[in-house]
Design an enzyme around this catalytic site. Structure first.
Site, PDB file in Angstrom:
ATOM      1  N   PRO A   1       0.846  -1.199   0.000  1.00  0.00           N
ATOM      2  CA  PRO A   1       0.000   0.000   0.000  1.00  0.00           C
ATOM      3  C   PRO A   1       0.879   1.245   0.000  1.00  0.00           C
ATOM      4  O   PRO A   1       1.486   1.588   1.015  1.00  0.00           O
ATOM      5  CB  PRO A   1      -0.797  -0.133   1.301  1.00  0.00           C
ATOM      6  CG  PRO A   1       0.068  -0.977   2.187  1.00  0.00           C
ATOM      7  CD  PRO A   1       0.837  -1.890   1.298  1.00  0.00           C
TER       8      PRO A   1
ATOM      9  N   ASP B   1       5.813   3.120   1.943  1.00  0.00           N
ATOM     10  CA  ASP B   1       5.068   1.911   2.285  1.00  0.00           C
ATOM     11  C   ASP B   1       4.247   2.226   3.539  1.00  0.00           C
ATOM     12  O   ASP B   1       4.797   2.376   4.630  1.00  0.00           O
ATOM     13  CB  ASP B   1       6.048   0.767   2.554  1.00  0.00           C
ATOM     14  CG  ASP B   1       5.353  -0.553   2.864  1.00  0.00           C
ATOM     15  OD1 ASP B   1       4.144  -0.536   3.177  1.00  0.00           O
ATOM     16  OD2 ASP B   1       6.023  -1.601   2.821  1.00  0.00           O
ATOM     17  N   HIS B   2       2.916   2.313   3.358  1.00  0.00           N
ATOM     18  CA  HIS B   2       2.061   2.771   4.446  1.00  0.00           C
ATOM     19  C   HIS B   2       2.001   1.772   5.606  1.00  0.00           C
ATOM     20  O   HIS B   2       1.558   2.114   6.703  1.00  0.00           O
ATOM     21  CB  HIS B   2       0.645   3.041   3.925  1.00  0.00           C
ATOM     22  CG  HIS B   2      -0.048   4.159   4.645  1.00  0.00           C
ATOM     23  ND1 HIS B   2       0.220   4.504   5.944  1.00  0.00           N
ATOM     24  CD2 HIS B   2      -1.016   5.034   4.226  1.00  0.00           C
ATOM     25  CE1 HIS B   2      -0.542   5.514   6.311  1.00  0.00           C
ATOM     26  NE2 HIS B   2      -1.298   5.864   5.272  1.00  0.00           N
ATOM     27  N   ARG B   3       2.461   0.548   5.382  1.00  0.00           N
ATOM     28  CA  ARG B   3       2.493  -0.419   6.475  1.00  0.00           C
ATOM     29  C   ARG B   3       3.532  -0.041   7.515  1.00  0.00           C
ATOM     30  O   ARG B   3       3.412  -0.424   8.690  1.00  0.00           O
ATOM     31  CB  ARG B   3       2.805  -1.822   5.929  1.00  0.00           C
ATOM     32  CG  ARG B   3       1.764  -2.368   4.970  1.00  0.00           C
ATOM     33  CD  ARG B   3       2.223  -3.657   4.326  1.00  0.00           C
ATOM     34  NE  ARG B   3       3.459  -3.480   3.558  1.00  0.00           N
ATOM     35  CZ  ARG B   3       4.058  -4.460   2.883  1.00  0.00           C
ATOM     36  NH1 ARG B   3       3.531  -5.681   2.871  1.00  0.00           N
ATOM     37  NH2 ARG B   3       5.172  -4.229   2.213  1.00  0.00           N
TER      38      ARG B   3
END
Length: 460
Positions: A260, A432-434
């Site tokens: 994501p 990387d939104h994680r």
């Protein structure tokens, strides 16, 4: 005792290789350490050397063929030794090594597949200069071909090797890999050239002499595939994927789909960066640096202050690094590769500049060693030199971010109510939104702004 020749894992991400050519014929005597084949990996073209004495009794795949890592591709044995059981099991693979990249900053490279049965393992990549060998247990690796566009880079080393014929039974003129690449690019038949190197070996100057005297050019067999298709009236031509292009496709699919990703764009005034670069250039060539060198240093310094961005996503956790290793994207003929500048935050600008030049040259010549393109903690992709104002880059997993750098342009801006011209640079960070939230990425870009707009902070 027979020696099996396997398709070796010559890079950390290699899953299959192309045997570009055998450099020994069936029936040729072979000594341990002799170059017997050239293998195209996903990163470079490597030499495969024998690790047993005897005769090359059998070639189980032809030049140009692709085989998975661990596949039995040949047999070295005594002239009177029965190899029927080995040849009958052709296609069987040696145990495949664990596919894992070395930890960031590590110089370790993954081990090649071990031998099986009573025979000994056959071949490993080899450097002609032992001082530049990459150790993999008792093995070493080095790339051997030159040029991203077929032309030799300044100062390119003349390597020695065997010939280009793909027919193992055909006589093959001795030639260096650089000469073979030049001949292939220019459509010159090596058999039509007399070599001036040691033992009659064809080298770079022989190819250049043939061209100067009107030797066969690309209009013949060396014509590009699209040009040949157009000449034949075909509507299209299918271009087979190279190993590096296959790897790029796989890695991008692993990144853009599952990760994501969000993007943060910022614009900086780098007028003082250009002033610093000019001042350093005036001090002499040893202090000459590029804007990209300064950006690398600034990004590395900012990452040291924001370890949450200098990180890898491990699947069940986030690994934050205490050392900063910058992956520097370099365009080559077949795609993209990212040599690594290790501990970039601790190096001076001149040191970064010198290292970046060497790595970029080796990347374009496909001579990078595995430890030179693995272990990055964050990557930078700069397309500013191509006139691209702004773009987004795809994250190189397991990294959690990458910075896309556009071109620096003179831009009218209003400062304190007055119109002025500034050298402005636009960057876009893929996150990387994680692992990275919006505010986290924004704080990193704020720090980067402070460093680029006050570059004397990078001099220490």
């Amino acid at each position: 005792m027979a020696t099996k020749v396997f398709m070796e894992a010559l890079s950390p991400t290699m899953e299959e290789g192309v045997l570009t050519q055998w450099t020994k014929n069936e029936g040729d005597a072979v000594k341990s350490g002799d170059v017997i084949a050239e293998i195209e990996t996903d990163k470079a073209i490597m030499e495969l050397v024998a690790r047993g004495d005897g005769i090359l009794r059998k070639q189980l795949i032809a030049g140009g063929a692709t085989a998975p890592v661990g596949t039995l591709i040949g047999v070295i044995a005594a002239a009177d030794e029965n190899i029927d059981s080995l040849v009958g099991g052709a296609g069987a693979s040696a145990p495949k090594p664990e596919a894992s990249a070395p930890p960031a900053g590590s110089n370790a490279t993954p081990a090649a597949p071990p031998a099986s049965g009573a025979s000994t393992e056959s071949a490993v990549p080899k450097s002609e200069d032992p001082a530049h060998a990459t150790e993999t247990g008792s093995k070493g690796a080095t790339a051997i071909t030159a040029g991203s566009a077929g032309a030799p880079q300044p100062g390119a080393k003349e390597e020695t090797g065997a010939a280009t014929s793909q027919d193992p039974n055909a006589p093959r003129p001795k030639s260096s890999p650089l000469a073979r690449r030049l001949a292939s690019d220019q459509g010159i038949e090596l058999s039509s050239i007399d070599g001036s190197g040691p033992g009659g070996r064809i080298i770079k100057r022989d190819i250049e002499a043939a061209l100067a005297s009107g030797g066969t050019a690309k209009a013949a067999t060396g014509t590009s595939a699209p040009a040949r298709a157009a000449a034949s009236g075909a509507d299209y031509v299918d271009i087979p994927l190279t190993q590096i292009r296959k790897t790029i496709a796989r890695r991008l699919s692993e990144s853009i789909g599952p990760i994501p990703t969000f993007y943060l764009t910022a614009e900086y005034d780098i007028s003082k960066v250009t002033e610093l670069r000019t001042a350093m250039t005036e001090l002499g060539d040893e202090f000459k640096v590029s804007v990209n060198d300064i950006i690398i240093k600034a990004v590395a310094t900012a990452l040291a202050k924001h370890p949450e961005v200098n990180a890898h996503w491990t699947g069940d956790g986030i690994r934050q690094f205490n050392r900063v290793h910058i992956g520097m994207a370099v365009a080559i003929d077949d795609g993209l590769i990212t040599p690594v500048i290790f501990d970039a935050d601790r190096k001076g600008l001149s040191e970064i500049s010198a290292e970046a030049k060497v790595l970029a040259k080796k990347a374009r010549e496909r001579k990078l060693k595995p430890e030179e393109f693995t272990g990055s903690t964050f990557s930078i992709s700069n397309l500013g030199m191509f006139g691209i104002d702004q773009f987004t880059a795809i994250i190189n997993p397991p990294e959690v971010g990458i910075l896309a750098v556009g071109s620096a342009t003179d831009t009218p801006v209003v400062v304190n109510g007055e119109l002025t011209i500034q050298k402005r640079l636009r960057v876009t960070m893929s996150c990387d939104h994680r692992a990275v939230d919006g505010a986290t990425g924004a704080k990193f870009l704020q720090t980067l702004r402070r460093l680029l707009e006050n570059p004397l902070m990078l001099i220490y």
